[in-house]
Design a protein around this motif. Sequence first.
Motif, PDB file in Angstrom:
ATOM      1  N   PHE A   5      -3.010  -1.190 -15.279  1.00  0.00           N
ATOM      2  CA  PHE A   5      -2.402  -0.201 -14.409  1.00  0.00           C
ATOM      3  C   PHE A   5      -2.647  -0.621 -12.960  1.00  0.00           C
ATOM      4  O   PHE A   5      -3.409  -1.547 -12.697  1.00  0.00           O
ATOM      5  N   THR A   6      -2.043   0.084 -12.044  1.00  0.00           N
ATOM      6  CA  THR A   6      -2.309  -0.122 -10.631  1.00  0.00           C
ATOM      7  C   THR A   6      -3.103   1.066 -10.110  1.00  0.00           C
ATOM      8  O   THR A   6      -2.716   2.216 -10.325  1.00  0.00           O
ATOM      9  N   ALA A   7      -4.214   0.770  -9.462  1.00  0.00           N
ATOM     10  CA  ALA A   7      -4.967   1.803  -8.750  1.00  0.00           C
ATOM     11  C   ALA A   7      -4.621   1.657  -7.282  1.00  0.00           C
ATOM     12  O   ALA A   7      -4.492   0.541  -6.775  1.00  0.00           O
ATOM     13  N   GLN A   8      -4.461   2.786  -6.614  1.00  0.00           N
ATOM     14  CA  GLN A   8      -4.151   2.767  -5.194  1.00  0.00           C
ATOM     15  C   GLN A   8      -5.116   3.682  -4.458  1.00  0.00           C
ATOM     16  O   GLN A   8      -5.622   4.656  -5.033  1.00  0.00           O
ATOM     17  N   MET A   9      -5.337   3.349  -3.200  1.00  0.00           N
ATOM     18  CA  MET A   9      -6.178   4.173  -2.357  1.00  0.00           C
ATOM     19  C   MET A   9      -5.448   4.383  -1.034  1.00  0.00           C
ATOM     20  O   MET A   9      -4.914   3.438  -0.453  1.00  0.00           O
ATOM     21  N   SER A  10      -5.389   5.624  -0.595  1.00  0.00           N
ATOM     22  CA  SER A  10      -4.733   5.954   0.664  1.00  0.00           C
ATOM     23  C   SER A  10      -5.391   7.210   1.221  1.00  0.00           C
ATOM     24  O   SER A  10      -6.235   7.821   0.567  1.00  0.00           O
ATOM     25  N   THR A  11      -4.984   7.585   2.417  1.00  0.00           N
ATOM     26  CA  THR A  11      -5.514   8.829   2.982  1.00  0.00           C
ATOM     27  C   THR A  11      -4.533   9.957   2.696  1.00  0.00           C
ATOM     28  O   THR A  11      -3.319   9.767   2.685  1.00  0.00           O
ATOM     29  N   TYR A  12      -5.094  11.113   2.415  1.00  0.00           N
ATOM     30  CA  TYR A  12      -4.311  12.308   2.150  1.00  0.00           C
ATOM     31  C   TYR A  12      -5.041  13.457   2.823  1.00  0.00           C
ATOM     32  O   TYR A  12      -6.234  13.676   2.552  1.00  0.00           O
ATOM     33  N   ARG A  13      -4.338  14.134   3.727  1.00  0.00           N
ATOM     34  CA  ARG A  13      -4.947  15.228   4.490  1.00  0.00           C
ATOM     35  C   ARG A  13      -6.219  14.772   5.207  1.00  0.00           C
ATOM     36  O   ARG A  13      -7.234  15.479   5.232  1.00  0.00           O
ATOM     37  N   PRO A  78       2.719   7.397  12.942  1.00  0.00           N
ATOM     38  CA  PRO A  78       1.380   6.901  12.610  1.00  0.00           C
ATOM     39  C   PRO A  78       1.393   5.961  11.400  1.00  0.00           C
ATOM     40  O   PRO A  78       2.171   6.140  10.464  1.00  0.00           O
ATOM     41  N   VAL A  79       0.515   4.978  11.453  1.00  0.00           N
ATOM     42  CA  VAL A  79       0.384   3.988  10.385  1.00  0.00           C
ATOM     43  C   VAL A  79      -0.355   4.598   9.193  1.00  0.00           C
ATOM     44  O   VAL A  79      -1.301   5.367   9.362  1.00  0.00           O
ATOM     45  N   VAL A  80       0.084   4.248   7.999  1.00  0.00           N
ATOM     46  CA  VAL A  80      -0.574   4.644   6.762  1.00  0.00           C
ATOM     47  C   VAL A  80      -0.981   3.358   6.039  1.00  0.00           C
ATOM     48  O   VAL A  80      -0.144   2.490   5.807  1.00  0.00           O
ATOM     49  N   LEU A  81      -2.275   3.228   5.721  1.00  0.00           N
ATOM     50  CA  LEU A  81      -2.744   2.067   4.978  1.00  0.00           C
ATOM     51  C   LEU A  81      -2.882   2.438   3.509  1.00  0.00           C
ATOM     52  O   LEU A  81      -3.414   3.496   3.169  1.00  0.00           O
ATOM     53  N   ILE A  82      -2.395   1.548   2.639  1.00  0.00           N
ATOM     54  CA  ILE A  82      -2.478   1.747   1.195  1.00  0.00           C
ATOM     55  C   ILE A  82      -3.104   0.501   0.594  1.00  0.00           C
ATOM     56  O   ILE A  82      -2.646  -0.615   0.852  1.00  0.00           O
ATOM     57  N   ALA A  83      -4.157   0.684  -0.174  1.00  0.00           N
ATOM     58  CA  ALA A  83      -4.806  -0.422  -0.871  1.00  0.00           C
ATOM     59  C   ALA A  83      -4.453  -0.322  -2.345  1.00  0.00           C
ATOM     60  O   ALA A  83      -4.317   0.773  -2.892  1.00  0.00           O
ATOM     61  N   ALA A  84      -4.292  -1.466  -3.004  1.00  0.00           N
ATOM     62  CA  ALA A  84      -3.954  -1.462  -4.429  1.00  0.00           C
ATOM     63  C   ALA A  84      -4.684  -2.588  -5.145  1.00  0.00           C
ATOM     64  O   ALA A  84      -4.936  -3.654  -4.562  1.00  0.00           O
ATOM     65  N   VAL A  85      -5.018  -2.351  -6.410  1.00  0.00           N
ATOM     66  CA  VAL A  85      -5.663  -3.359  -7.249  1.00  0.00           C
ATOM     67  C   VAL A  85      -5.248  -3.111  -8.694  1.00  0.00           C
ATOM     68  O   VAL A  85      -4.992  -1.966  -9.092  1.00  0.00           O
TER      69      VAL A  85
END
Length: 95
Positions: A5-13, A78-85
């Motif tokens: 699967f893909t795990a993602q990390m981002s900011t929310y609120r 604004p920039v949104v950073l998303i990390a995935a693995v």
Amino acid sequence: MAREFTAQMSTYRGRWRLYVVLLNTTERWPEYGFDRALPVPTFTERTDALGVLGFEPVPGAAWQWTESSQDPDDPASPVVLIAAVRVRSRMEVSA
């Protein structure tokens, strides 16, 4: 063989959250909240969070970072950073 699967990390609120994307299902995606904006969760914190959710990075997988924006039609947005693995279920690996 364990499914990947893909795990993602981002900011929310204003806080970092990590979630595992489960496509083609009505199941709720597993999610872990870090309850902070800074600092960005470390590699170890992300790996530990995946473990809490029952997943682990696929051997050799590396986190990839992508830059997006809150409003794709506004270059000043604004920039949104998303990390995935890529990850796999720890339950399927141990079975």
